[in-house]
Design a protein around this motif. Structure first.
Motif, mmCIF file in Angstrom:
data_model
loop_
_atom_site.group_PDB
_atom_site.id
_atom_site.type_symbol
_atom_site.label_atom_id
_atom_site.label_comp_id
_atom_site.label_asym_id
_atom_site.label_seq_id
_atom_site.Cartn_x
_atom_site.Cartn_y
_atom_site.Cartn_z
ATOM 1 N N LEU A 74 0.807 -1.382 -0.139
ATOM 2 C CA LEU A 74 -0.023 0.179 -0.069
ATOM 3 C C LEU A 74 0.835 1.023 -0.032
ATOM 4 N N LEU A 75 1.841 1.289 0.895
ATOM 5 C CA LEU A 75 2.598 2.587 1.040
ATOM 6 C C LEU A 75 3.453 2.725 -0.273
ATOM 7 N N GLU A 76 3.929 1.648 -0.822
ATOM 8 C CA GLU A 76 4.716 1.744 -2.365
ATOM 9 C C GLU A 76 3.934 2.656 -3.287
ATOM 10 N N GLN A 77 2.510 2.274 -3.312
ATOM 11 C CA GLN A 77 1.619 3.027 -4.290
ATOM 12 C C GLN A 77 1.401 4.404 -3.755
ATOM 13 N N LEU A 78 1.305 4.375 -2.194
ATOM 14 C CA LEU A 78 0.817 5.812 -1.724
ATOM 15 C C LEU A 78 1.982 6.612 -2.102
ATOM 16 N N ARG A 79 2.933 6.372 -2.190
ATOM 17 C CA ARG A 79 3.922 7.473 -2.691
ATOM 18 C C ARG A 79 3.472 8.559 -3.592
ATOM 19 N N ASP A 80 2.588 7.865 -4.798
ATOM 20 C CA ASP A 80 2.358 8.744 -5.800
ATOM 21 C C ASP A 80 1.053 9.564 -5.543
ATOM 22 N N SER A 81 0.687 9.568 -4.009
ATOM 23 C CA SER A 81 -0.448 10.210 -3.984
ATOM 24 C C SER A 81 -0.474 11.821 -4.271
ATOM 25 N N ILE A 82 -1.634 12.390 -4.686
ATOM 26 C CA ILE A 82 -1.694 13.706 -5.038
ATOM 27 C C ILE A 82 -1.438 14.595 -3.912
ATOM 28 N N ASP A 83 -1.690 14.059 -2.641
ATOM 29 C CA ASP A 83 -1.554 14.571 -1.331
ATOM 30 C C ASP A 83 -0.243 14.629 -0.952
ATOM 31 N N VAL A 99 1.313 15.405 1.843
ATOM 32 C CA VAL A 99 1.585 14.724 3.275
ATOM 33 C C VAL A 99 1.463 13.479 2.963
ATOM 34 N N LEU A 100 0.496 12.626 2.608
ATOM 35 C CA LEU A 100 0.290 11.247 2.660
ATOM 36 C C LEU A 100 1.552 10.877 1.768
ATOM 37 N N ALA A 101 1.870 11.391 0.678
ATOM 38 C CA ALA A 101 2.993 10.997 -0.215
ATOM 39 C C ALA A 101 4.354 10.837 0.737
ATOM 40 N N ALA A 102 4.826 11.916 1.424
ATOM 41 C CA ALA A 102 5.769 11.918 2.433
ATOM 42 C C ALA A 102 5.777 11.098 3.418
ATOM 43 N N ILE A 103 4.386 10.612 4.100
ATOM 44 C CA ILE A 103 4.538 9.543 5.007
ATOM 45 C C ILE A 103 4.861 8.280 4.384
ATOM 46 N N ALA A 104 4.321 8.046 3.245
ATOM 47 C CA ALA A 104 4.476 6.880 2.591
ATOM 48 C C ALA A 104 6.128 6.461 2.154
ATOM 49 N N ALA A 105 6.457 7.497 1.863
ATOM 50 C CA ALA A 105 7.868 7.480 1.497
ATOM 51 C C ALA A 105 8.742 7.050 2.470
ATOM 52 N N LYS A 106 8.436 7.510 3.814
ATOM 53 C CA LYS A 106 9.125 7.290 4.806
ATOM 54 C C LYS A 106 8.795 5.801 5.349
#
Length: 294
Positions: free
Chosen positions: A149-158, A160-167
């Motif tokens: 999930l987090l691997e895909q969430l790195r591409d979020s248009i939000d 903040v969510l993208a940064a949380i996912a990347a970490k």
């Protein structure tokens, strides 16, 4: 001390806004309420499971594993804090109302002052820990899904969510590998450890299907580009789980999925009694002193 306005809330984990300096305005076309609801789902998964893992402190099989599980719990707690803070920033109405002048920050209010029916975590993370084999099996299922999930969430248009996912990807990759090693070790160990590993998988397997059931909030998140449709993760996660089972010489569990509770499941606020008992323990001191300061 109580009532000293110059001090901080006594029960928070930090004194700084975790999103200080970050533009938390939802992107164009993103519904703030839907964004907040989605963040609560992911944040509650992390918060509840973090607490369950923390209960292994001083109880793990050895000192090294004691520290490893505590570190995994801390990683998830950090994710929970950021996600709950993001939810509060996207839609302040989700934050529980506290007494006037309460120093409790929004993310802590969401953690300590909601009832179990207001939590949106999947039921997989809320049950009692069981023995170490159950814990290894649950961590494997949860971390394998969350990493995908987090691997895909790195591409979020939000952002903040993208940064949380990347970490989070870096953290959860370790969680998954740690769990996989233990599952294989137990499966290929003694007859007793193998029996326990099989039994542990049977305990948690019926609940992992809920991770891939798309809730309307998750569907909206995917449509608006800030979230991920969990149904699309199932195939990739299944391949990885099969690899671990194969290396361990374990058969895929055949126990059926756990059905809904009443008219819904964890994402709808329908939980097992275990969550209520856990929250009673986790929240009791904070609820007794909502204005506690030091």
């Amino acid at each position: 001390m109580l009532g000293d306005d110059s001090a901080q809330w006594a029960f928070g984990q930090d004194f700084e806004d975790p999103l200080a300096g970050v533009d938390t305005t939802p992107a164009a076309g993103v519904d703030g309420a839907a964004l907040a609801a989605y963040c609560l789902m992911l944040g509650d998964d992390a918060l509840v499971y973090s607490h369950r893992l923390s209960q292994w402190a001083s109880n793990a099989p050895d000192l090294e594993e004691d520290i490893a599980l505590a570190n995994i719990a801390l990683d998830l707690l950090g994710q929970a804090r950021l996600l709950l803070a993001r939810a509060a920033a996207a839609d302040p109405s989700v934050v529980p109302t506290l007494p006037a002048g309460s120093p409790v920050p929004p993310e802590d209010a969401l953690a300590f002052f909601r009832d179990d029916a207001d939590f949106r975590n999947v039921r997989l993370v809320e049950g009692e820990n069981g023995d170490f084999a159950v814990t290894a099996a649950r961590l494997l299922l949860f971390a394998t899904h969350r990493l995908a999930l987090l691997e895909q969430l790195r591409d979020s248009i939000d952002p903040v969510l993208a940064a949380i996912a990347a970490k989070g990807v870096k953290e959860v990759a370790y969680h998954r590998d740690h769990a996989a090693r233990w599952c294989v070790t137990l499966a290929r160990g003694t007859e007793e450890s193998r029996r326990r590993m099989r039994a542990g998988l049977d305990v948690v397997w019926p609940l992992h299907h809920e991770l891939f059931r798309t809730h309307p909030v998750e569907a909206t998140a995917a449509e608006q580009g800030f979230g991920v449709d969990p149904a699309g993760l199932a195939t990739g996660v299944d391949v990885l789980l099969e690899q671990v089972l194969s290396v361990g010489g374990l058969d895929r569990p055949t126990v059926p999925p756990t059905g809904p509770l009443g008219r819904g499941a964890g994402r709808d606020g329908r939980h097992t009694e275990a969550l209520g008992r856990m929250l009673a323990e986790m929240q009791v001191v904070a609820r007794a002193h909502p204005a506690g300061r030091w």
